[in-house]
Design a protein around this motif. Structure first.
Motif, PDB file in Angstrom:
ATOM      1  N   VAL A  50      43.709  46.160  49.017  1.00  0.00           N
ATOM      2  CA  VAL A  50      42.969  47.244  49.756  1.00  0.00           C
ATOM      3  C   VAL A  50      44.056  48.226  49.801  1.00  0.00           C
ATOM      4  O   VAL A  50      43.511  49.564  50.544  1.00  0.00           O
ATOM      5  CB  VAL A  50      42.244  46.842  50.843  1.00  0.00           C
ATOM      6  N   GLU A  51      45.361  48.192  49.938  1.00  0.00           N
ATOM      7  CA  GLU A  51      46.243  49.060  50.247  1.00  0.00           C
ATOM      8  C   GLU A  51      46.305  50.369  49.250  1.00  0.00           C
ATOM      9  O   GLU A  51      46.288  49.922  48.013  1.00  0.00           O
ATOM     10  CB  GLU A  51      47.587  48.500  50.570  1.00  0.00           C
ATOM     11  N   ASP A  52      46.352  51.281  49.561  1.00  0.00           N
ATOM     12  CA  ASP A  52      46.473  52.647  48.729  1.00  0.00           C
ATOM     13  C   ASP A  52      47.826  52.603  47.992  1.00  0.00           C
ATOM     14  O   ASP A  52      48.159  53.316  47.187  1.00  0.00           O
ATOM     15  CB  ASP A  52      46.323  53.945  49.179  1.00  0.00           C
ATOM     16  N   GLU A  53      49.068  52.274  48.852  1.00  0.00           N
ATOM     17  CA  GLU A  53      50.275  52.308  48.272  1.00  0.00           C
ATOM     18  C   GLU A  53      51.002  51.025  48.962  1.00  0.00           C
ATOM     19  O   GLU A  53      50.526  50.119  49.455  1.00  0.00           O
ATOM     20  CB  GLU A  53      51.172  53.526  48.846  1.00  0.00           C
ATOM     21  N   CYS A  99      53.253  45.649  46.604  1.00  0.00           N
ATOM     22  CA  CYS A  99      51.951  46.149  46.043  1.00  0.00           C
ATOM     23  C   CYS A  99      51.431  45.277  44.847  1.00  0.00           C
ATOM     24  O   CYS A  99      52.096  44.552  44.303  1.00  0.00           O
ATOM     25  CB  CYS A  99      52.069  47.731  45.732  1.00  0.00           C
ATOM     26  N   LYS A 105      45.456  43.164  40.270  1.00  0.00           N
ATOM     27  CA  LYS A 105      44.281  44.088  40.529  1.00  0.00           C
ATOM     28  C   LYS A 105      43.177  43.337  39.536  1.00  0.00           C
ATOM     29  O   LYS A 105      41.953  43.215  40.141  1.00  0.00           O
ATOM     30  CB  LYS A 105      44.570  45.402  40.050  1.00  0.00           C
ATOM     31  N   LEU A 152      33.062  49.019  48.039  1.00  0.00           N
ATOM     32  CA  LEU A 152      34.110  49.888  47.877  1.00  0.00           C
ATOM     33  C   LEU A 152      34.411  50.618  49.275  1.00  0.00           C
ATOM     34  O   LEU A 152      35.707  50.756  49.736  1.00  0.00           O
ATOM     35  CB  LEU A 152      34.124  51.074  47.005  1.00  0.00           C
ATOM     36  N   GLU A 153      33.438  50.790  49.872  1.00  0.00           N
ATOM     37  CA  GLU A 153      33.599  51.619  51.279  1.00  0.00           C
ATOM     38  C   GLU A 153      33.931  50.786  52.357  1.00  0.00           C
ATOM     39  O   GLU A 153      34.618  50.905  53.137  1.00  0.00           O
ATOM     40  CB  GLU A 153      32.079  52.276  51.861  1.00  0.00           C
ATOM     41  N   ARG A 155      35.775  48.072  51.759  1.00  0.00           N
ATOM     42  CA  ARG A 155      37.267  47.846  51.706  1.00  0.00           C
ATOM     43  C   ARG A 155      38.388  48.763  52.202  1.00  0.00           C
ATOM     44  O   ARG A 155      39.408  48.571  52.573  1.00  0.00           O
ATOM     45  CB  ARG A 155      37.571  47.842  50.126  1.00  0.00           C
ATOM     46  N   HIS A 156      37.704  50.179  52.157  1.00  0.00           N
ATOM     47  CA  HIS A 156      38.913  51.071  52.648  1.00  0.00           C
ATOM     48  C   HIS A 156      38.408  51.562  53.921  1.00  0.00           C
ATOM     49  O   HIS A 156      38.907  52.508  54.684  1.00  0.00           O
ATOM     50  CB  HIS A 156      38.669  52.380  51.746  1.00  0.00           C
TER      51      HIS A 156
END
Length: 157
Positions: A50-53, A99, A105, A152-153, A155-156
């Motif tokens: 769930v991390e963007d980076e 990551c 993924k 998706l919402e 998760r973030h």
């Protein structure tokens, strides 16, 4: 405290959530067993997905309430399975950032798919009239978003 109706609704929701949670737990256990993955590895992989980076290992350890040595050993195993990528922080050589890899993924996508299929199996187990009533009851609560958008919402968030 609430009215008798509130208590009845809370108990009904608890029973529903327990049934759904059990199907999700079964799905997660099957996913872990299929990859020969420990619960700790599973938690790390899902948290990283769930991390963007890339994040520092110590941040992951804090987030999951585990010791830094446990997080480090778990990351070692996930790196060995090619599910996680570990790199040196470009600004601080003492820090290692991690990551999810492309393969990781895919695993998380498979876990999400298995969870969704478990929910579908639960829905299919309902009497059609109960299913329709449940959908009618949930629609004003969860809104018009599609299940994929809602996941998706979530998760973030």
């Amino acid at each position: 405290m609430g009215t008798a109706e509130d208590l009845e609704l809370a108990e009904a929701l608890e029973a529903l959530l327990q049934r759904v949670a059990c199907s999700q737990a079964d799905s997660d256990l099957e996913s872990m067993a299929g990859r020969d993955m420990s619960l700790t590895q599973f938690r790390c992989l899902v948290a990283l997905a769930v991390e963007d980076e890339a994040i520092p290992i110590h941040q992951l350890a804090e987030q999951l309430h585990m010791s830094l040595p446990t997080a480090g050993r778990t990351i070692d195993r996930l790196v060995a399975q090619h599910l996680v990528i570990r790199r040196e922080d470009p600004h601080d050589r003492r820090v290692r950032r991690v990551c999810v890899s492309a393969e990781g993924k895919q695993v998380v996508t498979g876990i999400d798919k298995a969870r969704h299929e478990a929910l579908l199996a639960f829905v299919h187990s309902l009497d059609p009239s109960d299913s329709a009533r449940l959908q009618d009851a949930l629609r004003p609560i969860v809104g018009p978003t599609s299940p994929q958008q809602h996941r998706l919402e979530g998760r973030h968030a």
